[in-house]
Scaffold this motif. Structure first.
Motif, PDB file in Angstrom:
ATOM      1  N   ASN A 195      36.092  27.965  39.922  1.00  0.00           N
ATOM      2  CA  ASN A 195      35.449  28.906  40.842  1.00  0.00           C
ATOM      3  C   ASN A 195      33.964  29.051  40.547  1.00  0.00           C
ATOM      4  N   ARG A 196      33.611  28.943  39.284  1.00  0.00           N
ATOM      5  CA  ARG A 196      32.199  29.101  38.904  1.00  0.00           C
ATOM      6  C   ARG A 196      31.426  27.798  39.025  1.00  0.00           C
ATOM      7  N   LYS A 223      38.967  29.756  36.654  1.00  0.00           N
ATOM      8  CA  LYS A 223      37.659  30.425  36.657  1.00  0.00           C
ATOM      9  C   LYS A 223      36.531  29.407  36.588  1.00  0.00           C
TER      10      LYS A 223
END
Ligand code: 6GU
Length: 270
Positions: free
Chosen positions: A26-27, A23
């Motif tokens: 992805n961020r 995550k």
């Protein structure tokens, strides 16, 4: 933060795409590059190791592939300090990513240029304090050794060009630096700003303030005749904080007495 990893087993690092780390990537909080050391070898057999000079058991990683790979990564660093930039003026730049990140990055870290980490059982032992310090860096490069280690001249060379650290994750022996690197990255990445929804949850963890964490409970209130401690259902927040603090001290005394100091034992519960 940018993290580059050099290994002859890049598949180890597929787990960095999972869970919170995935995550974070992805961020855009974390950028990870995994590099196969064999990709910079020039012989047919893609040789990365040789027999130890002076004799002895096992194999030692040859310096040349490390030199080519680390030159490239230093030259392409998103935050090259003076050293790496000038020392690598002739090296090919694999890719350059996000200059801006370093220019506008947080000011906590006095660091200039990437920090080169070689996981090694002969290194300084990793702990939460080290994780906190490493979490302030802009660019980490992990060099994963295998076999009996890497030719000493690699460390000597890059100590003159960058900041270099040998880090162990504990007093036992692994087959190579890969698993140690994953452990360190997980400990570091979860401390990056914006990683955990509630930064408060980082405060009362084991090792953050020198005490182990308190035991946790959830529903149901009774499971197999085992009740959640009454105080936790009392709604009295002061009493709960006191109870949890006592639990932390008792647990630390029992399991890790060497962590207890006058300071840790006399901390305020709230
Ligand atoms: Cl960082 N590497 C290896 N090979 N073994 C270890 C270690 C590192 N830390 C503890 N044991």
């Amino acid at each position: 933060m940018k993290i580059d990893i050099v290994s002859i087993f890049p598949a180890y690092f597929e787990v960095l795409g999972l869970s919170l780390l995935g995550k974070a990537r992805n961020r855009g909080l974390l950028e990870v590059g995994v590099h196969d050391l064999r990709d910079v070898t020039t012989d047919k057999h893609r040789t990365v190791d040789g027999t130890p000079a002076g004799g002895g058991a096992g194999m030692v990683m040859k310096p040349e592939p490390w030199g080519v790979m680390l030159d490239q990564l230093l030259a392409a660093s998103p935050c090259v300090g003076g050293n790496a930039a000038t020392a690598n003026a002739g090296a090919s730049v694999a890719e350059s990513t996000g200059d801006a990140e370093c220019a506008v990055g947080s000011a906590e870290s006095a660091a200039t240029g990437p920090l080169l980490i070689f996981p090694s059982p002969a290194g300084e032992v990793f702990n939460q304090q080290m994780a906190r310090e490493l979490a302030t860096e802009k660019h980490l490069i992990f060099g994963c050794g295998r076999y009996e280690g890497i030719d000493q001249r690699v460390f000597d060379e890059y100590e003159q060009r960058a900041r270099v650290k040998l880090i162990s994750i504990g007093d036992y022996v692994l087959n190579g630096g890969e698993v140690a690197t994953i452990a360190m990255i997980e400990a570091i990445a979860r401390l990056l700003p914006g990683m955990v929804g509630n930064p408060e949850s980082l405060v009362e963890e084991s090792h953050e303030d020198g005490l182990l964490e308190y035991p946790s409970y959830t529903q149901p209130a009774v499971w197999r005749d085992r009740a959640v401690p009454e105080v936790l259902l009392s709604g009295n927040h002061r009493k709960i904080a006191e109870w949890r603090h006592e639990q932390r001290i008792a647990r630390t005394k029992r399991v890790r007495p060497e962590l207890l100091t006058d300071q840790t034992e006399n901390q305020q519960a709230f």
